[in-house]
Design a protein around this motif. Structure first.
Motif, PDB file in Angstrom:
ATOM      1  N   ARG A 129       0.709  -1.129   0.012  1.00 15.93           N
ATOM      2  CA  ARG A 129      -0.038  -0.138  -0.153  1.00 15.93           C
ATOM      3  C   ARG A 129       0.891   1.269  -0.003  1.00 15.93           C
ATOM      4  O   ARG A 129       0.548   2.194  -0.594  1.00 15.93           O
ATOM      5  N   ALA A 130       2.001   1.069   0.723  1.00 12.75           N
ATOM      6  CA  ALA A 130       2.635   2.214   0.498  1.00 12.75           C
ATOM      7  C   ALA A 130       3.525   2.641  -0.524  1.00 12.75           C
ATOM      8  O   ALA A 130       3.462   3.857  -1.128  1.00 12.75           O
ATOM      9  N   GLU A 131       3.832   1.374  -1.296  1.00  5.67           N
ATOM     10  CA  GLU A 131       4.625   1.593  -2.401  1.00  5.67           C
ATOM     11  C   GLU A 131       3.448   2.266  -3.605  1.00  5.67           C
ATOM     12  O   GLU A 131       3.938   3.016  -4.492  1.00  5.67           O
ATOM     13  N   VAL A 132       2.291   1.729  -3.654  1.00  4.74           N
ATOM     14  CA  VAL A 132       1.194   2.217  -4.628  1.00  4.74           C
ATOM     15  C   VAL A 132       1.046   3.742  -4.304  1.00  4.74           C
ATOM     16  O   VAL A 132       0.852   4.667  -5.151  1.00  4.74           O
ATOM     17  N   PHE A 133       0.992   4.020  -2.718  1.00  2.01           N
ATOM     18  CA  PHE A 133       0.796   5.578  -2.544  1.00  2.01           C
ATOM     19  C   PHE A 133       1.703   6.316  -3.181  1.00  2.01           C
ATOM     20  O   PHE A 133       1.682   7.454  -3.448  1.00  2.01           O
ATOM     21  N   GLU A 134       3.121   5.823  -2.844  1.00  2.00           N
ATOM     22  CA  GLU A 134       4.406   6.542  -3.239  1.00  2.00           C
ATOM     23  C   GLU A 134       4.293   6.806  -4.827  1.00  2.00           C
ATOM     24  O   GLU A 134       4.780   8.000  -5.280  1.00  2.00           O
ATOM     25  N   ALA A 135       3.820   5.651  -5.645  1.00  2.00           N
ATOM     26  CA  ALA A 135       4.019   5.650  -6.944  1.00  2.00           C
ATOM     27  C   ALA A 135       2.978   6.854  -7.503  1.00  2.00           C
ATOM     28  O   ALA A 135       3.138   7.681  -8.347  1.00  2.00           O
ATOM     29  N   LEU A 136       1.866   6.936  -6.718  1.00  2.00           N
ATOM     30  CA  LEU A 136       0.715   7.824  -7.027  1.00  2.00           C
ATOM     31  C   LEU A 136       1.202   9.252  -6.684  1.00  2.00           C
ATOM     32  O   LEU A 136       0.837  10.255  -7.644  1.00  2.00           O
ATOM     33  N   VAL A 137       2.018   9.282  -5.687  1.00  2.00           N
ATOM     34  CA  VAL A 137       2.186  11.024  -5.395  1.00  2.00           C
ATOM     35  C   VAL A 137       3.420  11.207  -6.238  1.00  2.00           C
ATOM     36  O   VAL A 137       3.564  12.609  -6.568  1.00  2.00           O
ATOM     37  N   ALA A 138       4.198  10.433  -6.886  1.00  2.00           N
ATOM     38  CA  ALA A 138       5.129  10.690  -7.579  1.00  2.00           C
ATOM     39  C   ALA A 138       4.984  11.307  -9.120  1.00  2.00           C
ATOM     40  O   ALA A 138       5.488  11.951  -9.795  1.00  2.00           O
ATOM     41  N   ARG A 139       3.524  10.906  -9.388  1.00  2.00           N
ATOM     42  CA  ARG A 139       2.928  11.284 -10.726  1.00  2.00           C
ATOM     43  C   ARG A 139       2.609  12.804 -10.681  1.00  2.00           C
ATOM     44  O   ARG A 139       1.773  13.197  -9.747  1.00  2.00           O
ATOM     45  N   ASP A 140       2.649  13.548 -11.629  1.00  2.00           N
ATOM     46  CA  ASP A 140       2.108  14.984 -11.746  1.00  2.00           C
ATOM     47  C   ASP A 140       0.990  15.033 -12.211  1.00  2.00           C
ATOM     48  O   ASP A 140       0.377  16.083 -12.831  1.00  2.00           O
ATOM     49  N   ARG A 141       0.560  13.667 -12.831  1.00  2.00           N
ATOM     50  CA  ARG A 141      -0.668  13.711 -13.486  1.00  2.00           C
ATOM     51  C   ARG A 141      -1.645  12.493 -13.019  1.00  2.00           C
ATOM     52  O   ARG A 141      -1.192  11.926 -12.356  1.00  2.00           O
ATOM     53  N   PRO A 142      -2.980  12.587 -13.326  1.00  2.00           N
ATOM     54  CA  PRO A 142      -3.791  11.505 -12.677  1.00  2.00           C
ATOM     55  C   PRO A 142      -3.284  10.123 -13.431  1.00  2.00           C
ATOM     56  O   PRO A 142      -2.646  10.096 -14.558  1.00  2.00           O
ATOM     57  N   ALA A 143      -3.166   9.011 -12.793  1.00  2.00           N
ATOM     58  CA  ALA A 143      -2.512   7.903 -13.140  1.00  2.00           C
ATOM     59  C   ALA A 143      -3.620   6.790 -13.087  1.00  2.00           C
ATOM     60  O   ALA A 143      -4.387   6.494 -12.315  1.00  2.00           O
ATOM     61  N   SER A 144      -3.399   6.003 -14.207  1.00  3.17           N
ATOM     62  CA  SER A 144      -4.183   4.669 -14.177  1.00  3.17           C
ATOM     63  C   SER A 144      -3.702   3.521 -13.204  1.00  3.17           C
ATOM     64  O   SER A 144      -2.614   3.675 -12.893  1.00  3.17           O
ATOM     65  N   ALA A 145      -4.652   2.569 -13.001  1.00  4.23           N
ATOM     66  CA  ALA A 145      -4.032   1.484 -12.164  1.00  4.23           C
ATOM     67  C   ALA A 145      -2.740   0.740 -12.881  1.00  4.23           C
ATOM     68  O   ALA A 145      -1.840   0.312 -12.266  1.00  4.23           O
ATOM     69  N   TYR A 146      -2.717   0.750 -14.358  1.00  6.31           N
ATOM     70  CA  TYR A 146      -1.898   0.053 -15.001  1.00  6.31           C
ATOM     71  C   TYR A 146      -0.464   1.026 -14.832  1.00  6.31           C
ATOM     72  O   TYR A 146       0.632   0.336 -14.810  1.00  6.31           O
ATOM     73  N   ASP A 147      -0.574   2.238 -15.098  1.00  4.95           N
ATOM     74  CA  ASP A 147       0.671   3.136 -14.859  1.00  4.95           C
ATOM     75  C   ASP A 147       1.101   2.957 -13.434  1.00  4.95           C
ATOM     76  O   ASP A 147       2.469   2.884 -13.013  1.00  4.95           O
TER      77      ASP A 147
END
Length: 160
Positions: free
Chosen positions: A36-54
């Motif tokens: 869960r931490a890794e998924v949240f960190e990946a989401l935070v790192a993106r500057d645009r909305p990200a798909s689950a695949y991204d």
């Protein structure tokens, strides 16, 4: 709906936001696991909305092994349910909520040129929508408003 103040977690590393998200998830009775931490960190790192695949691709690269998108979808759904992330419906994508401890309505401004999504608060507007829905007999209303257009950065490039 009353006006409210948000404490934005905008340290350059995002550590403050990640800590706030972990605390909010734990407060909601859920565990803050490594995945869960890794998924949240990946989401935070993106500057645009990200798909689950991204997000699955980013986590897979960080882990050095493939992570299934369906596992990421489940985690993202949990994040939306616990207010750690917001779903941009029209793009089937997600963004980290910059103030996970505050539950409020969602208004997104989405740039058709670059894909950027800006989240704004306008309790007067969303309050009117909630009131109209209640008058129509709806309950447990959660407004998500998406407005599409061209952001200031992209529109300045168009006018030159």
């Amino acid at each position: 709906m009353a006006a409210h103040h948000h404490h934005h977690h905008d340290e350059p590393t995002g550590e403050s936001l990640i800590e706030a998200a972990a605390a909010a998830l734990t407060h909601a009775g859920e565990q803050w696991t490594g995945m869960r931490a890794e998924v949240f960190e990946a989401l935070v790192a993106r500057d645009r909305p990200a798909s689950a695949y991204d997000v699955a691709e980013d986590v897979s690269k960080a882990r050095g092994k493939r992570v299934a998108a369906n596992s990421v979808y489940r985690i993202l759904d949990l994040f939306v349910a616990t207010n750690l992330a917001r779903r941009v419906e029209s793009a089937n994508a997600y963004i980290a909520n910059p103030h996970p401890g505050c539950r409020h309505d969602c208004i997104f401004l989405i740039c058709d040129a670059c894909g950027r999504a800006v989240h704004i608060d306008d309790d007067k507007l969303t309050g009117a929508l909630v009131e109209a829905a209640k008058n129509a007999g709806f309950a447990d209303i959660r407004p998500v408003v998406e407005l599409r257009g061209v952001c200031a950065d992209c529109s300045s490039g168009l006018s030159g």
